[in-house]
Design a protein around this motif. Sequence first.
Motif, short mmCIF file in Angstrom:
data_model
loop_
_atom_site.label_atom_id
_atom_site.label_comp_id
_atom_site.label_asym_id
_atom_site.label_seq_id
_atom_site.Cartn_x
_atom_site.Cartn_y
_atom_site.Cartn_z
N LEU A 45 0.88 -1.17 0.00
CA LEU A 45 0.00 0.00 0.00
C LEU A 45 0.92 1.22 0.00
O LEU A 45 1.74 1.39 0.90
N ALA A 46 0.81 2.06 -1.03
CA ALA A 46 1.70 3.23 -1.16
C ALA A 46 1.43 4.22 -0.03
O ALA A 46 0.28 4.46 0.36
N ALA A 47 2.51 4.80 0.50
CA ALA A 47 2.39 5.78 1.59
C ALA A 47 3.57 6.74 1.50
O ALA A 47 4.56 6.47 0.80
N ARG A 48 3.45 7.84 2.23
CA ARG A 48 4.56 8.80 2.31
C ARG A 48 4.81 9.18 3.77
O ARG A 48 3.89 9.20 4.58
N VAL A 49 6.08 9.46 4.06
CA VAL A 49 6.42 10.00 5.38
C VAL A 49 5.80 11.39 5.48
O VAL A 49 5.91 12.19 4.55
N ALA A 50 5.11 11.66 6.59
CA ALA A 50 4.38 12.92 6.75
C ALA A 50 4.70 13.55 8.10
O ALA A 50 4.91 12.84 9.09
N PRO A 51 4.73 14.89 8.16
CA PRO A 51 4.99 15.53 9.45
C PRO A 51 3.85 15.30 10.44
O PRO A 51 2.69 15.17 10.03
N MET A 52 4.20 15.20 11.71
CA MET A 52 3.19 15.13 12.77
C MET A 52 3.27 16.41 13.59
O MET A 52 4.32 17.02 13.66
N PRO A 53 2.15 16.84 14.23
CA PRO A 53 0.86 16.18 14.28
C PRO A 53 0.12 16.24 12.94
O PRO A 53 0.35 17.15 12.14
N PHE A 54 -0.75 15.26 12.72
CA PHE A 54 -1.57 15.25 11.50
C PHE A 54 -2.64 16.35 11.58
O PHE A 54 -3.06 16.88 10.56
N VAL A 55 -3.11 16.63 12.79
CA VAL A 55 -4.08 17.70 13.04
C VAL A 55 -3.40 18.66 14.03
O VAL A 55 -2.88 18.22 15.06
#
Length: 368
Positions: free
Chosen positions: A352-362
Amino acid sequence: MADTDQLLETPLGGLHRELGGRMVPFAGYAMPVQYPAGILTEHLHVRSQAGLFDVSHMGQAELVGEGAAAALERVTPADVQALKPGRQRYGLLMTPTGGIFDDFMVANLGDRLFLVVNASRKHEDFALIEQGLPAGVRLNRLPDRALLALQGPGAAAALGPVAPALTALTFMGITAAEVAGVPILASRSGYTGEDGWEISAPAEQAEALAKALLALPGVMPAGLGARDSLRLEAGLCLYGSDIDETTSPVEAALVWSIGKRRRMAWDFPGAERVREELANGAARVRVGLKPEGRQPARGHTAIHAPGGGAIGEITSGGFGPSLGGPMAMGYVARDHATDGTALDLMVRGKPLAARVAPMPFVPHRYAR
């Protein structure tokens, strides 16, 4: 353990059932995972108005006596001695090998320190803190106290008219006050990324307090399910999932909780590993992950380089109701940790394709 008969009850067990709470085993307690409104509604209500959580399963204690702050610093890299009266901070308890024994909150009440530790670790934590306490310093466990969390952007407006002393606090402030005739100790903190309070009260008055808080405008009960999705959107760690005795503060991106003075003295358990990883980098690091599409990836899902081998594992994952999509956090090899890096999450044997993302998401909305 599906049967809730052998489980411990919090002082609010009866109220949860009265409110239609669906009880599940959690850290040895029967706890409400949700109420009839459901997890999604409870989650979104906390983000828009206010929710009340029972967190009485957590461990509460006081550290009393001359030199209590210095004594606590033997097991944590937090700067406890610099903590001013009326203030609270987040800290880590450490193992001698540089792993995280638990995370906890410590507050300076002037004549004593007030501690809140995780439910699943409270007995181990208290034993660790008590080991080798100097003469005159003692740990008083507080099993006869309940803990409630009122969280959400509407919490201040609801609480202000009945407890102005609490709305006068800023984020991580703590004070004694009274709500609906119940004497409480409350800190402006929580585990949702929203403004709110964690409120400690005598167990025998907890139900009266909970009912008074639930009667405030815009407040609804919320269970463990919403608590988990809220904290994951906020990028906050769950002990036993995202951090444990194998993870270091550097790997877990929790170095900010280590006091500057402590980082100069290196006089805390596990300091050698922390120092080495700060100097040379940790082999793996905790990152946020955003799967593409709508399918969530859960804890223990393997993370692979695109078309390649395993480089890590998800520790928490699910659907973010406020985010409007799936989210996860986990550990990846350092050279795959940059925001935007493409990765494959191996869900049921398929990438399942994904990317590293900054946190917090919200974004956090603390009252600073």
